[in-house]
Design a protein around this motif. Structure first.
Motif, mmCIF file in Angstrom:
data_model
loop_
_atom_site.group_PDB
_atom_site.id
_atom_site.type_symbol
_atom_site.label_atom_id
_atom_site.label_comp_id
_atom_site.label_asym_id
_atom_site.label_seq_id
_atom_site.Cartn_x
_atom_site.Cartn_y
_atom_site.Cartn_z
ATOM 1 N N GLU A 88 -7.934 5.982 10.506
ATOM 2 C CA GLU A 88 -7.364 5.643 11.815
ATOM 3 C C GLU A 88 -7.087 6.888 12.658
ATOM 4 O OE1 GLU A 88 -3.873 3.494 10.674
ATOM 5 O OE2 GLU A 88 -4.977 1.649 10.202
ATOM 6 N N GLY A 89 -7.227 8.061 12.043
ATOM 7 C CA GLY A 89 -6.943 9.304 12.761
ATOM 8 C C GLY A 89 -5.465 9.604 12.865
ATOM 9 N N ASP A 90 -4.664 8.956 12.021
ATOM 10 C CA ASP A 90 -3.213 9.157 12.042
ATOM 11 C C ASP A 90 -2.791 9.909 10.774
ATOM 12 O OD1 ASP A 90 -0.467 9.024 12.195
ATOM 13 O OD2 ASP A 90 -0.346 6.891 11.700
ATOM 14 N N THR A 91 -2.826 11.231 10.832
ATOM 15 C CA THR A 91 -2.512 12.023 9.628
ATOM 16 C C THR A 91 -1.127 12.661 9.720
ATOM 17 O OG1 THR A 91 -3.650 13.907 10.617
ATOM 18 C CG2 THR A 91 -4.933 12.513 9.134
ATOM 19 N N SER A 92 -0.332 12.236 10.730
ATOM 20 C CA SER A 92 0.982 12.867 10.925
ATOM 21 C C SER A 92 1.983 12.420 9.858
ATOM 22 C CB SER A 92 1.517 12.528 12.320
ATOM 23 O OG SER A 92 1.591 11.114 12.457
ATOM 24 N N ASN A 93 1.779 11.205 9.316
ATOM 25 C CA ASN A 93 2.772 10.677 8.375
ATOM 26 C C ASN A 93 2.065 10.028 7.178
ATOM 27 O OD1 ASN A 93 5.088 9.732 7.176
ATOM 28 N ND2 ASN A 93 5.233 7.924 8.504
ATOM 29 N N LEU A 94 1.582 10.870 6.274
ATOM 30 C CA LEU A 94 0.855 10.348 5.112
ATOM 31 C C LEU A 94 1.784 10.014 3.953
ATOM 32 C CD1 LEU A 94 -2.285 12.691 5.068
ATOM 33 C CD2 LEU A 94 -2.133 10.353 5.898
ATOM 34 N N GLY A 95 3.067 10.275 4.120
ATOM 35 C CA GLY A 95 4.011 9.998 3.034
ATOM 36 C C GLY A 95 3.913 11.072 1.954
ATOM 37 N N ASP A 96 4.522 10.791 0.825
ATOM 38 C CA ASP A 96 4.573 11.757 -0.275
ATOM 39 C C ASP A 96 3.231 11.787 -1.007
ATOM 40 O OD1 ASP A 96 5.277 13.457 -2.276
ATOM 41 O OD2 ASP A 96 6.482 11.981 -3.385
ATOM 42 N N THR A 97 2.548 12.948 -0.957
ATOM 43 C CA THR A 97 1.264 13.068 -1.667
ATOM 44 C C THR A 97 1.405 13.872 -2.963
ATOM 45 O OG1 THR A 97 0.680 15.030 -0.371
ATOM 46 C CG2 THR A 97 -0.090 12.905 0.473
ATOM 47 N N THR A 98 2.616 14.292 -3.271
ATOM 48 C CA THR A 98 2.799 15.135 -4.470
ATOM 49 C C THR A 98 2.586 14.348 -5.761
ATOM 50 O OG1 THR A 98 5.168 14.683 -4.470
ATOM 51 C CG2 THR A 98 4.434 16.672 -3.316
#
Length: 636
Positions: A610-620
């Motif tokens: 969607e082109g929305d990478t500002s809030n991907l959440g916790d990726t750890t």
């Protein structure tokens, strides 16, 4: 002549019907069902277990749905137009059938089926273009008590064989070829390819449509026109039990295998008729046009069964909205004085993208009601439709429902109940929607959002998935025991109108047709270049949702090679499922974001698409968080 069906004609009548439908649902539906033609009335109205997903309506009743679609209208509507067929090419002759003529054609086709060994309970798969013989074939199956399973004539040979084998169909109905815009497609050849892997099929009945020479397998294949020469013009309708199977319709599941949604005789009949009459407010002299293909549930319920049960005139269109020009829909409306028009947001958005003269060149003054189906219609499309097609005088009904619900669940009733852009509206009488929290608690009040579920059965509710009730239970009834879970998120606005937000499971809605991500991934993974793939939906200007595929290849692919690999992947998907499921975007990646347990985090992939990478959440928590940065970079 049986008693006439009434319809709701004011907001006060709606409120009263809704109250009765919730306070005493069984009496409510007994009253609605009364005027139909029954061979024997029911013993009990409803037997329900919403935890196990077992629902039976009008138990003990005997009937035949085609007697209600055709025979009971002959005395008063015998000479009324029942079906108008508008061909792909405007220069080709249209075909019209009165109720008497359609009844006769259905009886003749029913006799052909019986002469070719079709018996009550047999499954018949139908893979045909949008020609009158398709509608007649469906009704003929119902008349002899065979279970019809219509397969959209755009699916591939593999998709056909999957569905034929799951249904264990003994007979397939098809044609020599089909017209779609400026293309002609060899339908029979696709069927022949499919049937190499279908040992249950012993007979193929072929309709001549394009006049093409086709391969006829001796002992298996017969021509419909030759068979029709041998038969009588009358055929008694088979007596069916209320809960005998009427049809199986395959939808894409969240696992790779398509699931056969089962609808039965009496409940589906009552629901199709009731929803059609009340949502569209069709009058005796209206010409009604639903643009859906009969291969989808909308075509079953609102092109064929609903209109004919109500004694309406229904229009069937072979073509596409943009051939031979982008004014084709509007030309057909003026030509046939269509008063009620029901189409998909995808079609509306594709026509919005063409010059406005394409619609302004037509008067459209016969139109009275506009409808939308398949997905929520966005506000811009709603306003364009209301302003330029409906001339700001036709109510728009934005209908929400599913293959599994059999008919419309939440919608304005045209000109009766409130209609607002991007809102489905109020539930129909008999439908008790709730919003649930993730934990399954009912969310009360307005201006709230949650998972959409239904807490009481309605006559058109799915009965099972063919041959696998556990799959039905797990998908629709197990997520929140005691409720039918729709798989959609929804918002109830400050006025109590429902707005559908979209799927909350791994299903993509492409042009109003649902595909499980697993089914498309399975197809992509058949490609020799591919190790693994993940598919998500993303916003698409015309289709509503497009298909975005992230693909890991077996070997490192150069930029020059990537074009050929992507084309090869698209070919594989088209061969496995059909053109309707081809990915819109393919991104070749070296890895996918997975949890340590191996689950692909599609939420992240959806955001990237969607082109929305500002809030991907916790990726750890991912096995390899770096893969996300690489995918974002690759998309750029």
């Amino acid at each position: 002549m049986p008693a006439q069906h009434a319809r709701i004609q004011s907001i006060e009548e709606y409120e009263e019907a809704y109250r009765r439908s919730t306070e005493n649902p069984e009496q409510f539906w007994a009253d609605i069902a009364e005027p139909f033609s029954w061979r024997r009335k029911w013993d009990t109205i409803l037997e329900s277990d919403m935890v196990e997903g077992h629902n039976k309506w009008f138990k003990g009743a005997k009937l035949n749905i085609t007697e209600n679609c055709l025979d009971r209208h002959l005395a008063t509507r015998g000479n009324k137009l029942a079906l108008i067929w508008e061909p792909n090419d405007p220069k080709t002759r249209q075909i019209r059938y009165t109720y008497r003529e359609l009844h006769q054609e259905v009886c003749k086709f029913a006799n052909v089926l019986q002469n070719n060994g079709v018996e009550k309970g047999d499954r018949v798969c139908i893979y045909m273009p949008m020609i009158p013989q398709l509608a007649i074939a469906v009704l003929a199956c119902a008349r002899v008590g065979a279970v019809h399973s219509v397969i959209f004539a755009g699916f591939s040979a593999n998709a056909i064989s999957d569905r034929v084998n799951d249904a264990q169909a003994s007979v397939v109905l098809t044609s020599d070829g089909l017209n779609r815009g400026d293309k002609q497609i060899p339908v029979k050849r696709v069927v022949d390819d499919a049937l190499h892997h279908c040992p249950s099929v012993r007979r193929v009945i072929v309709t001549e449509h394009l006049g093409w020479p086709v391969n006829m397998v001796e002992g298996r294949d017969v021509w419909l026109h030759e068979e029709l020469e041998e038969v009588e013009k009358t055929s008694p309708a088979e007596e069916m039990d209320a809960e005998d199977l009427l049809f199986i319709l395959y939808t894409s599941g969240s696992t790779g295998k398509p699931k056969g949604v089962v609808h039965t005789q009496a409940g589906y009949m009552v629901w199709a008729d009731y929803t059609f009459r009340n949502v569209f407010q069709v009058n005796e002299n209206d010409v009604y046009w639903c643009t859906a293909d009969i291969g989808w549930v909308t075509g079953h319920t609102y092109l064929l069964y609903g209109p004919l049960l109500s004694g309406a005139t229904t229009l069937m269109f072979e073509g596409i909205p943009t051939y031979p020009s982008a004014g084709r829909f509007w030309e057909v409306i003026d030509k046939h004085s269509v008063s009620v028009f029901y189409t998909a947001p995808t079609a509306i958005r594709s026509l919005m993208a063409t010059p406005l003269d394409n619609v302004l060149s037509y008067s459209l003054d016969s139109l009275r009601v506009l409808g939308s189906v398949g997905e929520p219609i966005n506000e811009e499309a709603w306003h364009w439709y209301y302003t330029h097609v409906g001339k700001e005088r036709c109510p728009v009904v934005d209908t929400w429902w599913q293959t599994e619900t059999g008919g419309i669940m939440i919608s304005a009733l045209a000109g009766i109940t409130p209609s607002k852009p991007a809102r489905a509206g109020l539930p129909l009488p008999g439908v008790q929607p709730v919003l649930l929290s993730q934990e399954g608690k009912e969310i009360e009040g307005n201006d709230e959002e949650g998972y959409l579920a239904i807490k009481y059965p309605w006559p058109g509710i799915i009965r099972t998935t063919y041959g696998d009730h556990e799959r039905c239970r797990q998908t629709y009834f197990a997520p929140y025991p005691g409720y039918y879970f729709t798989g959609d998120g929804a918002r109830r606005d400050e006025e109590g109108l429902y707005r559908i937000i979209g799927r909350v499971d791994d299903v993509i809605n492409v042009s109003g047709h649902r595909f499980g991500t697993a089914e498309i991934e399975n197809a992509i993974n058949q490609n020799s270049h591919v190790v693994e793939s993940a598919v998500v939906g993303y916003p698409h200007d015309v289709k509503g949702q497009g298909i975005y595929a992230y693909v890991i290849c077996r070997e490192k692919i150069s930029k020059e090679e990537a074009i050929y690999v992507e084309a090869s992947i698209i070919e594989t998907v088209v061969a496995e499922i059909g053109k309707i499921a081809r990915p819109d975007k393919i991104q070749l990646v070296t890895g996918l974001p997975k949890t340590r347990s191996g689950k692909i985090m599609r939420r992240i992939l959806r955001k990237v698409a969607e082109g929305d990478t500002s809030n991907l959440g916790d990726t750890t928590t991912l096995l390899d968080p770096n893969v996300v940065d690489e995918i974002i970079e690759g998309k750029k």
